[in-house]
Write a protein that holds these residues in place. Structure first.
Motif, mmCIF file in Angstrom:
data_model
loop_
_atom_site.group_PDB
_atom_site.id
_atom_site.type_symbol
_atom_site.label_atom_id
_atom_site.label_comp_id
_atom_site.label_asym_id
_atom_site.label_seq_id
_atom_site.Cartn_x
_atom_site.Cartn_y
_atom_site.Cartn_z
ATOM 1 N N SER A 13 -49.295 102.150 152.618
ATOM 2 C CA SER A 13 -48.783 102.340 151.253
ATOM 3 C C SER A 13 -49.772 101.826 150.212
ATOM 4 N N LEU A 23 -46.173 107.647 148.549
ATOM 5 C CA LEU A 23 -45.819 108.987 149.022
ATOM 6 C C LEU A 23 -46.346 109.272 150.426
ATOM 7 N N GLU A 42 -44.039 109.299 153.610
ATOM 8 C CA GLU A 42 -43.220 110.434 154.034
ATOM 9 C C GLU A 42 -43.735 111.033 155.336
ATOM 10 N N ASN A 43 -45.020 110.846 155.600
ATOM 11 C CA ASN A 43 -45.645 111.458 156.780
ATOM 12 C C ASN A 43 -45.691 110.521 157.982
ATOM 13 N N LYS A 59 -37.647 105.491 159.959
ATOM 14 C CA LYS A 59 -37.971 106.710 159.223
ATOM 15 C C LYS A 59 -37.215 106.750 157.897
ATOM 16 N N LYS A 60 -35.939 106.401 157.925
ATOM 17 C CA LYS A 60 -35.146 106.382 156.690
ATOM 18 C C LYS A 60 -35.725 105.373 155.704
ATOM 19 N N CYS A 73 -38.818 104.391 155.465
ATOM 20 C CA CYS A 73 -40.078 104.915 154.924
ATOM 21 C C CYS A 73 -39.818 105.964 153.851
ATOM 22 N N LEU A 74 -38.818 106.819 154.073
ATOM 23 C CA LEU A 74 -38.496 107.846 153.083
ATOM 24 C C LEU A 74 -37.971 107.224 151.793
ATOM 25 N N LEU A 75 -37.165 106.182 151.926
ATOM 26 C CA LEU A 75 -36.643 105.499 150.742
ATOM 27 C C LEU A 75 -37.763 104.817 149.961
ATOM 28 N N ALA A 105 -40.917 105.812 150.025
ATOM 29 C CA ALA A 105 -41.721 106.890 149.441
ATOM 30 C C ALA A 105 -41.077 107.431 148.171
ATOM 31 N N ASP A 106 -39.749 107.446 148.128
ATOM 32 C CA ASP A 106 -39.028 107.910 146.936
ATOM 33 C C ASP A 106 -38.988 106.847 145.840
#
Length: 251
Positions: free
Chosen positions: A87, A93, A96-97, A106-107, A109-111, A113-114
């Motif tokens: 990061s 962002l 996300e990958n 995974k959740k 990481c997505l949070l 990234a958002d």
């Protein structure tokens, strides 16, 4: 694979079987009707107590103990530090990958990234943790119930054997063998409860506590990355979850 679980079961049964073999005839300890009463009765009572889906889930969880590798706390901390490094180097962002088989990670990481609010992350991940604990509690309860039912059905088998024995009191020579058969079901029930069901319930509880700790690390790591994605800072905070003698940080 959890070697300790497999080792414990093998050693436990080996000691019991060894004592039987050293004591003489082993054939007298085999009684098919007694096994049917204890095994069949225990699982039948469990099916009455729980939905079939929860029983299947519990069996899968028990199998997973033997087949899956146990992730260490240090590995989870290291993973969160690596995510912090990504990061910081590539931006939020890029998370996300991130490729992972852990849906909770995974959740998170997505949070991140958002650039979600810390309260959103807290609520989302806390719900995940609570849900996981409930699922694990059900799996533990299934094996606790099996540990309770098996000795009870062993006693039922013993009572059946005693009734059959008392019906043949006119033949004194049949009393001894009939009594031995009657006691075997209690033996089966006690063995299953003590060497299989209770230890598996305890192991599932241990795994649940272990996984809960890992989810807490991911949760705290996600918050720390959003607040300050300095890998060293992330490690300093998360290292508190690791015993001092096991802490290590590879830059």
């Amino acid at each position: 694979m959890d070697i300790a679980t497999l080792f414990g079961i093998i050693i436990g049964f080996s000691l019991v079987i060894g004592a039987i073999v050293l004591g003489g005839t082993t054939a007298i300890f085999i009684n098919i009707p007694g096994m049917m009463i204890v095994v069949g009765g225990s699982f039948a009572a469990t099916c009455v107590n729980f939905p079939m889906g929860e029983i299947v889930q519990s069996i899968k969880a028990a199998i997973k103990i033997f087949s899956s590798r146990k992730t260490t706390t240090n590995e989870v901390v290291t993973t969160m530090v690596r995510i912090a490094e990504i990061s910081r180097r590539e931006g939020l962002l890029a998370l996300e990958n991130i490729k992972t088989q852990n849906p909770f990670l995974k959740k998170a990481c997505l949070l991140i990234a958002d650039n979600a609010d810390s309260n959103v992350i807290r609520d989302a991940l806390r719900i995940e943790i609570a849900s996981m604990k409930k699922r694990h509690a059900i799996c533990q309860d299934v094996f606790k119930k099996l540990a309770t039912y098996s000795p009870s059905f062993g006693m039922i088998g013993t009572l059946i054997g005693l009734v059959q024995m008392l019906s043949r009191l006119s033949d004194p020579s049949a009393i001894g063998p009939a009594m031995a058969v009657a006691l075997l079901t209690t033996f089966y029930g006690t063995i299953m409860s003590t060497l299989i069901f209770q230890p598996l319930a305890g192991k599932l509880k241990s795994r649940s506590l272990h996984e809960s700790l890992h989810l807490e690390i991911i949760f705290e790591g996600a918050k720390c990355i959003l607040e300050n994605n300095n890998p060293r800072t992330v490690y300093d905070k998360l290292s508190s979850f690791v015993p001092p003698q096991e802490r290590r940080y590879d830059r």
